[in-house]
Design an enzyme around this catalytic site. Structure first.
Site, PDB file in Angstrom:
ATOM      1  N   SER A 194      -0.005   1.877   4.173  1.00  0.00           N
ATOM      2  CA  SER A 194      -0.615   1.729   2.856  1.00  0.00           C
ATOM      3  C   SER A 194      -0.837   0.251   2.599  1.00  0.00           C
ATOM      4  CB  SER A 194       0.327   2.302   1.787  1.00  0.00           C
ATOM      5  OG  SER A 194      -0.074   1.942   0.480  1.00  0.00           O
ATOM      6  N   TYR A 213       8.638   2.798  -2.456  1.00  0.00           N
ATOM      7  CA  TYR A 213       7.433   3.219  -1.733  1.00  0.00           C
ATOM      8  C   TYR A 213       6.913   2.076  -0.866  1.00  0.00           C
ATOM      9  CZ  TYR A 213       2.631   4.780  -0.908  1.00  0.00           C
ATOM     10  OH  TYR A 213       1.426   5.132  -0.326  1.00  0.00           O
TER      11      TYR A 213
END
Length: 251
Positions: free
Chosen positions: A142, A155
């Site tokens: 990501s 995250y």
């Protein structure tokens, strides 16, 4: 070997980038092993790729469980004899908390899927590919794996770990014929992102949300096209690469 003979395994195939990539690879002639925890969504993707003429199976799995991962790898080999492409894509988003407020359970939940799930997939697929002397692994990291995100500390850490796992494995297996890269999407219009608004309401914390400089969220098909290229012979000199596809989000 033509794509009609090649086999791709895709985790998180039930929706979003996983579904879009499944359909894209079906159009290119790959035989497919679709993996997802949600059986209904996985079966829906299976029907969609079969409409494209693909040979395909669906395997339900929790990617954080070693036995489930070994099962989908074994199912792929038993059904199609090999694994040529592995889109190690399954992931979940963290509920937005300021760092000191993150529950221990949230840390465990995110790392189980985003990091351990990627690790286990690589671990067992690499063994198959090394024996073949060829294969391509594409991990989904990501933009949060290259630049921390506000209120998403766990995250971000889980995706930074995916980047590190990718580079470490790529280094170790570079001479075996196995290429290992990662893709770093940012600002993609998926169900995962759409549900993020609800998690903001649940925690009461509003993160500093950035928007892609290109002016719009990516369609999952745009990410799928990049994955298809990374799986192709055109990317044959790429290994250990961390490819950011974010519409300028991290600029």
């Amino acid at each position: 070997m033509t794509t009609q003979q090649q086999v791709a395994v895709i985790t998180g195939a039930g929706s979003g980038m996983g579904r879009a990539t499944s359909i894209k690879l079906a159009e290119l002639g790959y035989r497919l092993v679709l993996v997802d925890f949600n059986e209904q969504f996985g079966e829906e993707t299976l029907a969609l790729v079969k409409e494209k003429g693909a040979e395909a199976i669906f395997v339900k799995a929790n990617v954080a469980e070693s036995a489930d991962v070994q099962n989908y790898v074994n199912q792929a080999v038993e059904t199609f004899g090999r694994i040529d492409v592995f889109f190690n894509n399954a992931g979940i988003i963290q509920k937005p908390y300021l760092f000191a407020d993150i529950p221990d359970s949230e840390f465990d939940r995110i790392f189980a899927v985003n990091t351990k799930g990627v690790f286990l997939g690589m671990k067992y697929v690499i063994k198959v590919m090394e024996k073949q002397g060829s294969g391509v692994i594409i991990n989904t990291a990501s933009t949060a794996g290259v630049k921390p995100e506000h209120s998403l500390g766990v995250y971000s850490a889980s995706k930074h770990a995916v980047v590190s796992l990718t580079k470490s494995a790529a280094m170790e297996y570079a001479k075996t014929g196995v290429r290992i890269n990662a893709i770093c999407p940012g600002g993609v219009a998926t169900n995962l992102v759409a549900g993020f608004e609800q998690t903001i309401k649940e925690t009461g914390n509003v993160p500093e949300i950035q928007f892609p400089r290109i002016g719009y969220m990516a369609d999952p098909n745009q990410i799928a096209s990049v994955v298809a290229f990374m799986a192709s012979p055109g990317a044959s000199y790429m290994t250990g690469s961390i490819v950011v596809v974010d519409g300028g989000l991290t600029l």
